[in-house]
Design an enzyme around this catalytic site. Sequence first.
Site, PDB file in Angstrom:
ATOM      1  CB  SER A  15      31.008  42.529  43.313  1.00 56.55           C
ATOM      2  OG  SER A  15      29.699  42.987  43.203  1.00 56.55           O
ATOM      3  CG  LEU A  16      30.603  47.104  38.636  1.00 52.71           C
ATOM      4  CD1 LEU A  16      29.960  47.153  37.262  1.00 52.71           C
ATOM      5  CD2 LEU A  16      31.077  48.488  39.029  1.00 52.71           C
ATOM      6  CB  THR A  62      26.152  36.578  40.582  1.00 50.94           C
ATOM      7  OG1 THR A  62      26.348  36.993  39.235  1.00 50.94           O
ATOM      8  CG2 THR A  62      27.484  36.347  41.259  1.00 50.94           C
ATOM      9  CE  LYS A  66      22.058  35.848  38.292  1.00 50.09           C
ATOM     10  NZ  LYS A  66      21.867  36.848  37.243  1.00 50.09           N
ATOM     11  CG  ASP A 102      18.718  38.906  37.019  1.00 51.65           C
ATOM     12  OD1 ASP A 102      19.258  39.941  37.459  1.00 51.65           O
ATOM     13  OD2 ASP A 102      19.297  37.805  36.977  1.00 51.65           O
ATOM     14  N   GLY A 127      21.585  32.716  24.249  1.00 54.12           N
ATOM     15  CA  GLY A 127      21.922  32.260  25.596  1.00 54.12           C
ATOM     16  C   GLY A 127      20.732  31.589  26.251  1.00 54.12           C
ATOM     17  N   GLY A 130      20.795  31.565  33.447  1.00 53.11           N
ATOM     18  CA  GLY A 130      19.890  32.231  34.384  1.00 53.11           C
ATOM     19  C   GLY A 130      19.423  33.585  33.859  1.00 53.11           C
TER      20      GLY A 130
HETATM   21  P1  NDP Z   1      25.116  31.529  32.826  1.00 51.04           P
HETATM   22  O1  NDP Z   1      26.455  31.030  33.241  1.00 51.04           O
HETATM   23  O2  NDP Z   1      23.905  30.939  33.456  1.00 51.04           O
HETATM   24  O3  NDP Z   1      24.964  31.384  31.219  1.00 51.04           O
HETATM   25  C1  NDP Z   1      25.994  31.767  30.329  1.00 51.04           C
HETATM   26  C2  NDP Z   1      25.468  31.737  28.903  1.00 51.04           C
HETATM   27  O4  NDP Z   1      26.510  32.166  28.013  1.00 51.04           O
HETATM   28  C3  NDP Z   1      25.061  30.342  28.454  1.00 51.04           C
HETATM   29  O5  NDP Z   1      23.983  30.460  27.548  1.00 51.04           O
HETATM   30  C4  NDP Z   1      26.326  29.857  27.734  1.00 51.04           C
HETATM   31  O6  NDP Z   1      26.080  28.854  26.772  1.00 51.04           O
HETATM   32  C5  NDP Z   1      26.748  31.138  27.042  1.00 51.04           C
HETATM   33  N1  NDP Z   1      28.166  31.139  26.677  1.00 51.04           N
HETATM   34  C6  NDP Z   1      29.226  31.336  27.495  1.00 51.04           C
HETATM   35  N2  NDP Z   1      30.369  31.290  26.788  1.00 51.04           N
HETATM   36  C7  NDP Z   1      30.026  31.019  25.497  1.00 51.04           C
HETATM   37  C8  NDP Z   1      30.763  30.842  24.294  1.00 51.04           C
HETATM   38  N3  NDP Z   1      32.085  30.941  24.280  1.00 51.04           N
HETATM   39  N4  NDP Z   1      30.076  30.600  23.143  1.00 51.04           N
HETATM   40  C9  NDP Z   1      28.718  30.520  23.145  1.00 51.04           C
HETATM   41  N5  NDP Z   1      27.970  30.679  24.275  1.00 51.04           N
HETATM   42  C10 NDP Z   1      28.617  30.930  25.424  1.00 51.04           C
HETATM   43  O7  NDP Z   1      25.170  33.105  33.047  1.00 51.04           O
HETATM   44  P2  NDP Z   1      23.977  34.152  33.199  1.00 51.04           P
HETATM   45  O8  NDP Z   1      22.831  33.724  32.356  1.00 51.04           O
HETATM   46  O9  NDP Z   1      23.740  34.426  34.628  1.00 51.04           O
HETATM   47  O10 NDP Z   1      24.671  35.457  32.553  1.00 51.04           O
HETATM   48  C11 NDP Z   1      24.858  35.555  31.146  1.00 51.04           C
HETATM   49  C12 NDP Z   1      25.330  36.968  30.804  1.00 51.04           C
HETATM   50  O11 NDP Z   1      24.334  37.934  31.172  1.00 51.04           O
HETATM   51  C13 NDP Z   1      26.613  37.360  31.521  1.00 51.04           C
HETATM   52  O12 NDP Z   1      27.395  38.127  30.639  1.00 51.04           O
HETATM   53  C14 NDP Z   1      26.107  38.226  32.658  1.00 51.04           C
HETATM   54  O13 NDP Z   1      27.097  39.152  33.010  1.00 51.04           O
HETATM   55  C15 NDP Z   1      24.900  38.912  32.019  1.00 51.04           C
HETATM   56  N6  NDP Z   1      23.879  39.312  33.006  1.00 51.04           N
HETATM   57  C16 NDP Z   1      23.686  40.646  33.227  1.00 51.04           C
HETATM   58  C17 NDP Z   1      22.724  41.079  34.104  1.00 51.04           C
HETATM   59  C18 NDP Z   1      22.544  42.549  34.333  1.00 51.04           C
HETATM   60  O14 NDP Z   1      21.927  42.919  35.340  1.00 51.04           O
HETATM   61  N7  NDP Z   1      23.018  43.405  33.450  1.00 51.04           N
HETATM   62  C19 NDP Z   1      21.870  40.132  34.850  1.00 51.04           C
HETATM   63  C20 NDP Z   1      22.122  38.733  34.519  1.00 51.04           C
HETATM   64  C21 NDP Z   1      23.113  38.362  33.640  1.00 51.04           C
HETATM   65  P3  NDP Z   1      26.175  27.291  27.188  1.00 51.04           P
HETATM   66  O15 NDP Z   1      24.905  26.996  27.966  1.00 51.04           O
HETATM   67  O16 NDP Z   1      26.206  26.597  25.882  1.00 51.04           O
HETATM   68  O17 NDP Z   1      27.417  27.116  28.008  1.00 51.04           O
END
Ligand code: NDP
Length: 298
Positions: A15-16, A62, A66, A102, A127, A130
């Site tokens: 983890s970062l 994470t 969440k 967040d 998306g 969380g």
């Molecule tokens: P979740 O697991 O809660 O949600 C994942 C999301 O990605 C859902 O909307 C899911 O859609 C979608 N998804 C995943 N794979 C696919 C695909 N192949 N095609 C279409 N949609 C897809 O994760 P989080 O919301 O916690 O995180 C989402 C992203 O945001 C991650 O990349 C995470 O690293 C990043 N993030 C970065 C933060 C930062 O501080 N920079 C903070 C929080 C998140 P479905 O519901 O249809 O499965």
Amino acid sequence: MTKRVVLIGHPVAHSLSGAMQQAAFDALGIDAAYELWDRPPIELPDAIAELRADDVLGANITIPHKERVVPLIDRLTDEAHVTGAVNTITREGRRLVGHNTDVPGFATALDQLVGRAKMPRQAVVLGAGGGARAVVYGLIRVGFQRIVVFNRHLHRAEGLVKHFGRSAAHMELRAMPWHPSIIESELAKTKVLVNATSIGLSSDESPIPAGALTGDLLVLDLIYSRTRLLREAEAAGCTVRDGETMLLHQGAAAFTLWTGQPAPLDIMAEALANARAHGLRSTEGEPAGDETPAATAG
Ligand code: NDP
């Protein structure tokens, strides 16, 4: 007694956040160790119960926990309650308090993306997990009037819209089906695009076709790297930012909640950069590489 701060996710390897938080504890002489707990959903209740121990200062939550963690927490702050998502836990005796850092992390990232320009009023969010909940709440709070949420599984986007209910009563918050032509037509009417999916986290894919990107868009990808989406958006003349600012500032806010002290931002930023240079990754926006497919990271 060395205190423990725990990151609970699945997966959490390398983890970062660990590098960033440990550097901050060490720099301020705080006797605390940041631990990584990889727990699948079925083990989440036991992991949360363990946080009630005296030597635990707090935790980060994470992917993919969440939202799932919410019913396991004793008290939620307003931001955690409104978003229905928790990424940070503190302890009040044996009671656990759920926070969502967040939200302030995204607010800082949005400010930097918009810069000196007038804050736009329309956004497209890709998306509905969380991360997207923190994004939508942040956009509502700064006065966005129209937000369209696209998600692969439409019911999850609809659930998000329903969840915000009263907080979004004064504006238009809509869920729409994940279809390239619908996304393209919405982008033509909008100014801000946020990718809150994990598409691009572990593979060089973009959630939308390059042709849908026009030069006046402001594009924020929550993923902490130059994703394909950001590269294509930049080539189309858009203003772009990755998830680094959000990662840093959600971490800084969590640090202050655990310790009561201002976060050493420069040290945390340097630790992030060093960790990346040494190939560490985060579930919070850092590409996970070949061995951690997007399906498990999300
Ligand atoms: P979740 O697991 O809660 O949600 C994942 C999301 O990605 C859902 O909307 C899911 O859609 C979608 N998804 C995943 N794979 C696919 C695909 N192949 N095609 C279409 N949609 C897809 O994760 P989080 O919301 O916690 O995180 C989402 C992203 O945001 C991650 O990349 C995470 O690293 C990043 N993030 C970065 C933060 C930062 O501080 N920079 C903070 C929080 C998140 P479905 O519901 O249809 O499965």
